[in-house]
Motif scaffolding. Structure first.
Motif, mmCIF file in Angstrom:
data_model
loop_
_atom_site.group_PDB
_atom_site.id
_atom_site.type_symbol
_atom_site.label_atom_id
_atom_site.label_comp_id
_atom_site.label_asym_id
_atom_site.label_seq_id
_atom_site.Cartn_x
_atom_site.Cartn_y
_atom_site.Cartn_z
ATOM 1 N N GLU A 230 0.965 -1.259 0.033
ATOM 2 C CA GLU A 230 -0.018 0.059 -0.100
ATOM 3 C C GLU A 230 0.951 1.284 0.047
ATOM 4 O O GLU A 230 2.200 0.965 0.272
ATOM 5 N N THR A 232 0.845 5.972 -0.080
ATOM 6 C CA THR A 232 0.265 7.324 -0.460
ATOM 7 C C THR A 232 1.498 8.067 -1.220
ATOM 8 O O THR A 232 2.557 8.172 -0.540
ATOM 9 N N LEU A 271 -3.734 5.543 -13.421
ATOM 10 C CA LEU A 271 -2.621 4.943 -12.628
ATOM 11 C C LEU A 271 -2.435 3.666 -13.255
ATOM 12 O O LEU A 271 -3.357 2.688 -13.509
ATOM 13 N N VAL A 294 -2.329 10.261 -4.220
ATOM 14 C CA VAL A 294 -3.055 8.810 -4.925
ATOM 15 C C VAL A 294 -2.667 7.933 -3.842
ATOM 16 O O VAL A 294 -1.475 7.739 -3.196
ATOM 17 N N THR A 295 -3.827 7.230 -3.302
ATOM 18 C CA THR A 295 -3.464 6.381 -2.445
ATOM 19 C C THR A 295 -3.790 4.779 -3.021
ATOM 20 O O THR A 295 -4.921 4.705 -4.006
ATOM 21 N N TRP A 296 -3.365 3.734 -2.525
ATOM 22 C CA TRP A 296 -3.873 2.475 -3.052
ATOM 23 C C TRP A 296 -3.431 1.264 -1.850
ATOM 24 O O TRP A 296 -2.270 1.564 -1.047
ATOM 25 N N GLU A 297 -4.187 0.309 -1.900
ATOM 26 C CA GLU A 297 -3.765 -0.783 -1.170
ATOM 27 C C GLU A 297 -4.084 -2.298 -1.562
ATOM 28 O O GLU A 297 -5.093 -2.316 -2.512
ATOM 29 N N THR A 303 -8.399 2.368 -4.651
ATOM 30 C CA THR A 303 -7.676 3.429 -5.075
ATOM 31 C C THR A 303 -8.370 4.533 -5.051
ATOM 32 O O THR A 303 -9.414 4.601 -5.569
ATOM 33 N N ARG A 314 -13.539 5.839 -4.804
ATOM 34 C CA ARG A 314 -12.762 4.766 -4.891
ATOM 35 C C ARG A 314 -12.998 3.769 -5.888
ATOM 36 O O ARG A 314 -14.069 3.406 -5.993
ATOM 37 N N HIS A 317 -8.278 -1.543 -8.006
ATOM 38 C CA HIS A 317 -7.388 -1.739 -9.000
ATOM 39 C C HIS A 317 -6.149 -2.725 -8.496
ATOM 40 O O HIS A 317 -5.835 -2.501 -7.237
#
Length: 401
Positions: A230, A232, A271, A294-297, A303, A314, A317
């Motif tokens: 994950e 940020t 992304l 950009v946030t992703w986990e 995302t 959200r 992805h």
């Protein structure tokens, strides 16, 4: 009396090379190398190779300053028949490489070097074989010396490797024509890089990319490995001339993975990670500046993009993906667009500042604090205030105001 010699003078890129041959015999007696531009910085540096066939073929033979090319006389290197063999020189510090000049073996086996690649960069792991490619050697004649233009590529390590097959690797001389890495300073002047220049951070400053040039970008070094489940990533950007023009915001590329953030078209951002893409409809960038996160986990694949402290919807992805380590992070250049024409590649023109990255997802109120430049957690992957960076080409470091 010593034998008479005939002198043959040829010019390769930035060098004057003089060969002396024994009269009537055709055997080379002596070769001298006369610098007329960038010097050969490889002589006497540290070298290594994937293996050594026998003592006379040790790696240092390729950086002894001689163009003699008879292996049986001890003039050349030689590995065992390895899968993807490599030879590497450590230049000790960063250089901008104008060309690499290679001398092939002269007593046999000239075709072995066919398909070899010249790589230049800052990663010594695996013999430097993860570094960017300068050139591919299509063919070389027996004993031939050939120059390969590297257009100012930056790095500490220069590698010769034969990808994709079992082969013996032999080179008789490797000249690295280069000068110490230079970076743009205030006012557009140049000065030699120092350790303090690359590690002092960019607090209170911006990176300015004044025009669209494929040779201008900035390499940024993470404080820890990007082996991420994950993250940020936040930064502040100002651009002009948008229309349908693609703009690269952030690029990370390794041999097995990639992470790219782009403004793809009017009102759309993308992304790209692990070979997959997701798009978001968002307020566009501005010459007055926009703050983007950009946030992703990985667990659920959730995302989101954040523009000026406000979150998009959200999307899911790359659920279960792990961003792989061992790559290079850049600003101003899309490393994943190698097959595009120069006109199509999304180079960056504008200003970048306040880049931070964390190996976790910030809470929404912390992202708002980052956007407003209030007190917030320090970035543990990238932190603008202490960022280690290297500038290539026409990029300026300017004060914010």
């Amino acid at each position: 009396m010593p034998p008479k010699v005939a002198v043959l003078v040829t010019v390769t890129l930035n060098w004057l090379i003089t060969y002396k041959y024994g009269a009537g015999s055709g055997a080379m007696v002596e070769a001298s190398i006369i610098p007329v531009g960038d010097p050969n910085v490889a002589v006497g540096k540290l070298s290594s190779q994937s293996s050594t066939f026998e003592e006379k073929g040790e790696s240092r033979k390729a950086i002894d300053g001689s163009l003699a090319n008879i292996y049986t006389n001890g003039d050349c290197t030689l590995t065992k028949k390895d899968f993807e063999p490599w030879w590497m020189v450590d230049l000790i510090s960063d250089f901008q490489v104008s060309a690499v000049v290679i001398t092939n073996r002269g007593d046999c086996c000239e075709s072995r070097i066919k398909g070899a690649e010249i790589l230049i960069g800052d990663l010594p792991q695996k013999g430097g074989t993860m570094n960017p490619r300068c050139a591919t050697i299509n063919s070389m004649g027996r004993g031939e010396t050939m120059s390969f233009n590297c257009a100012g590529m930056q790095g500490q390590y220069v590698t010769i490797t034969i990808p994709g097959r079992y082969e013996y690797l032999t080179v008789c001389e490797v000249q690295v024509l280069a000068h110490p890495w230079l970076h743009i300073v205030h006012g557009g002047g140049r000065s030699p890089v120092r350790d303090s220049d690359t590690d002092s951070g960019l607090q209170g400053r911006v990176l300015s990319f004044p025009n669209e040039a494929k040779g201008s970008f900035v390499i940024i070094s993470p404080m820890q490995s990007l082996n991420l489940r994950e993250f940020t990533l936040c930064m502040r950007i100002a651009v002009e001339y948008l229309d349908e023009h693609k703009i690269i915001i952030f690029s990370y590329h390794s041999q097995s993975d990639e992470l790219r953030i782009l403004r793809e078209a009017m009102g759309y951002f993308g992304l790209h990670m692990g070979g997959r893409s997701v798009r978001f409809a968002l307020p566009d960038l501005s010459t007055l500046g926009s703050h983007i996160c950009v946030t992703w986990e990985s667990v659920c694949g959730l995302t989101a993009f954040w523009i000026n402290g406000k979150s998009s919807i959200r999307k899911v992805h790359n659920k279960g993906h792990i961003l792989q380590a061992g790559g290079t992070a850049m600003l101003g250049r899309d490393q994943g667009a190698q097959n595009m024409s120069d006109q199509q590649k999304p180079y960056f023109v504008g200003e970048i500042t306040d880049l931070y990255m964390w190996d976790y997802i910030l809470k929404s109120h912390d992202i708002q604090k980052v956007s407003q430049a209030h007190e917030f957690p320090r970035g543990n992957i990238f932190d603008w205030n202490i960022l280690s960076y290297k500038i290539i080409g026409n990029v300026m470091v300017l004060p914010k105001s």
